[in-house]
Design a protein around this motif. Structure first.
Motif, short mmCIF file in Angstrom:
data_model
loop_
_atom_site.label_atom_id
_atom_site.label_comp_id
_atom_site.label_asym_id
_atom_site.label_seq_id
_atom_site.Cartn_x
_atom_site.Cartn_y
_atom_site.Cartn_z
N ASP A 30 0.82 -1.21 0.00
CA ASP A 30 0.00 0.00 0.00
C ASP A 30 0.86 1.27 0.00
O ASP A 30 0.55 2.23 -0.71
N ARG A 31 1.94 1.28 0.76
CA ARG A 31 2.72 2.50 0.94
C ARG A 31 3.92 2.61 -0.01
O ARG A 31 4.33 3.71 -0.35
N GLU A 32 4.47 1.47 -0.42
CA GLU A 32 5.66 1.51 -1.28
C GLU A 32 5.49 0.55 -2.46
O GLU A 32 6.26 -0.41 -2.61
N PRO A 33 4.48 0.77 -3.29
CA PRO A 33 4.22 -0.17 -4.39
C PRO A 33 5.36 -0.26 -5.40
O PRO A 33 5.54 -1.30 -6.04
N TYR A 34 6.14 0.82 -5.54
CA TYR A 34 7.22 0.80 -6.54
C TYR A 34 8.43 0.00 -6.07
O TYR A 34 9.35 -0.24 -6.85
N THR A 35 8.46 -0.40 -4.81
CA THR A 35 9.54 -1.26 -4.32
C THR A 35 9.15 -2.73 -4.39
O THR A 35 9.94 -3.60 -4.02
N TRP A 36 7.94 -2.99 -4.84
CA TRP A 36 7.41 -4.36 -4.89
C TRP A 36 7.92 -5.05 -6.16
O TRP A 36 7.22 -5.22 -7.13
N ARG A 37 9.17 -5.43 -6.13
CA ARG A 37 9.80 -6.04 -7.31
C ARG A 37 11.01 -6.85 -6.86
O ARG A 37 11.46 -6.76 -5.72
N SER A 38 11.54 -7.64 -7.79
CA SER A 38 12.68 -8.48 -7.47
C SER A 38 14.00 -7.74 -7.61
O SER A 38 15.02 -8.18 -7.10
N GLY A 39 14.01 -6.61 -8.33
CA GLY A 39 15.24 -5.84 -8.48
C GLY A 39 16.31 -6.60 -9.23
O GLY A 39 17.45 -6.69 -8.77
N SER A 40 15.97 -7.13 -10.37
CA SER A 40 16.90 -7.99 -11.11
C SER A 40 18.11 -7.22 -11.63
O SER A 40 18.02 -6.05 -11.98
N SER A 41 19.24 -7.93 -11.67
CA SER A 41 20.47 -7.39 -12.27
C SER A 41 20.87 -8.28 -13.44
O SER A 41 22.02 -8.66 -13.57
N GLN A 42 19.88 -8.62 -14.28
CA GLN A 42 20.08 -9.63 -15.30
C GLN A 42 21.05 -9.22 -16.41
O GLN A 42 21.52 -10.06 -17.17
N LEU A 43 21.38 -7.94 -16.51
CA LEU A 43 22.32 -7.53 -17.55
C LEU A 43 23.76 -7.89 -17.19
O LEU A 43 24.64 -7.83 -18.06
N LEU A 44 24.01 -8.27 -15.93
CA LEU A 44 25.36 -8.62 -15.49
C LEU A 44 25.44 -10.12 -15.22
O LEU A 44 24.61 -10.67 -14.50
N ARG A 45 26.42 -10.78 -15.82
CA ARG A 45 26.62 -12.22 -15.66
C ARG A 45 25.32 -12.97 -15.86
O ARG A 45 24.87 -13.75 -15.01
N ARG A 46 24.71 -12.75 -16.99
CA ARG A 46 23.38 -13.28 -17.28
C ARG A 46 23.35 -14.81 -17.26
O ARG A 46 22.39 -15.41 -16.78
N ARG A 47 24.37 -15.45 -17.81
CA ARG A 47 24.36 -16.90 -17.90
C ARG A 47 24.31 -17.55 -16.51
O ARG A 47 23.53 -18.47 -16.28
N GLN A 48 25.13 -17.05 -15.61
CA GLN A 48 25.12 -17.58 -14.25
C GLN A 48 23.80 -17.27 -13.55
O GLN A 48 23.29 -18.09 -12.79
N LEU A 49 23.23 -16.11 -13.82
CA LEU A 49 21.94 -15.74 -13.24
C LEU A 49 20.84 -16.70 -13.69
O LEU A 49 20.06 -17.19 -12.88
N VAL A 50 20.79 -16.97 -15.01
CA VAL A 50 19.74 -17.83 -15.54
C VAL A 50 19.85 -19.24 -14.97
O VAL A 50 18.87 -19.83 -14.50
N MET A 51 21.05 -19.79 -14.98
CA MET A 51 21.24 -21.14 -14.46
C MET A 51 20.90 -21.22 -12.98
O MET A 51 20.16 -22.11 -12.53
N GLY A 52 21.43 -20.28 -12.19
CA GLY A 52 21.16 -20.30 -10.77
C GLY A 52 19.70 -20.05 -10.45
O GLY A 52 19.12 -20.70 -9.57
#
Length: 240
Positions: A30-52
């Motif tokens: 209700d108070r912080e809807p814009y923080t309601w996310r996973s905060g992905s850093s998928q542009l960095l070391r994408r292959r390791q991110l996808v596998m993990g």
């Protein structure tokens, strides 16, 4: 003192953790809807991110719903359909062990990526680092309970944890006494699980509650922008 601590941790703390989980999630949304996310850093070391990420999410989902069904399904229902406690214990060990192994490998890849890549570490908060380490430790503790469970294939110990979990949701004030004699690793596993519920609303884990269920019945097409009339975008030719 031991009885008091057991009641405090496994009789009172569960209600505190669940209350903070529910109310904290509602207030944050209700108070912080814009923080309601996973905060992905998928542009960095994408292959390791996808596998993990694939290994972690697949394993965790199986483990979570396995715990949910295994602990909260009434014991009488298993008896009614003829599922013995021994079979349920072996099933939990095999499925939980495989899924927990996948999740632990995935969590290790994600933790390594977040903690040892300077670019990702610089953009990570304390909460980001703490929650992945808490999840890693929880998965490791869960796998550590398997050797102990192998010595109790009669399923009696599992039944006590089912009685405790169902007692919490039915407000059985004697629920904590059911697991008073449980192995310390099981107790630590339960305590850390409750702690993860407690901190859940304050971490990126809240994105788990944003399952896009409407995706399954959305229209077959999406309008990105309205189409302007054909003549509106044309330039008129000057008169000759």
């Amino acid at each position: 003192m031991a009885a008091f601590l057991n009641t405090l941790v496994f009789g009172i703390y569960p209600y505190i953790a669940l209350a903070v989980l529910a109310l904290g999630s509602i207030i944050r949304y209700d108070r912080e809807p814009y923080t309601w996310r996973s905060g992905s850093s998928q542009l960095l070391r994408r292959r390791q991110l996808v596998m993990g990420s694939v290994l972690f999410h697949l394993g965790v989902l199986i483990v979570f719903f396995g715990h949910l069904v295994g602990l909260l399904t009434p014991i009488q229902l298993f008896d009614l359909v003829g599922i013995s406690h021994t079979f349920k214990q072996i099933l939990a060990i095999v499925v939980g062990g495989v899924a927990g192994g996948f999740a632990l490998v995935g969590a290790t890849l994600l933790a390594h990526r977040r903690l040892f890549d300077p670019r990702i570490r610089a953009s990570s908060s304390f909460g980001d680092n703490a929650i992945i380490l808490l999840l890693w430790l929880q998965l490791a503790l869960g796998l550590a309970t398997i050797p102990i469970s192998l010595n109790h294939l009669d399923g009696h110990e599992m039944v006590t944890f089912m009685a405790w979990a169902q007692g919490i949701f039915t407000f059985d004030f004697a629920a904590s006494s059911y697991i008073a004699g449980a192995h310390p690793i099981f107790k630590l596993h339960l305590f850390l699980g409750l702690t993860i519920f407690l901190v859940f609303p304050f971490t990126r884990l809240v994105h788990m509650l944003s399952v896009p269920l409407r995706y399954f019945w959305r229209p077959g097409y999406q309008i990105v922008r309205s189409r302007r009339p054909a003549q509106a975008g044309r330039m008129q030719r000057p008169a000759e």
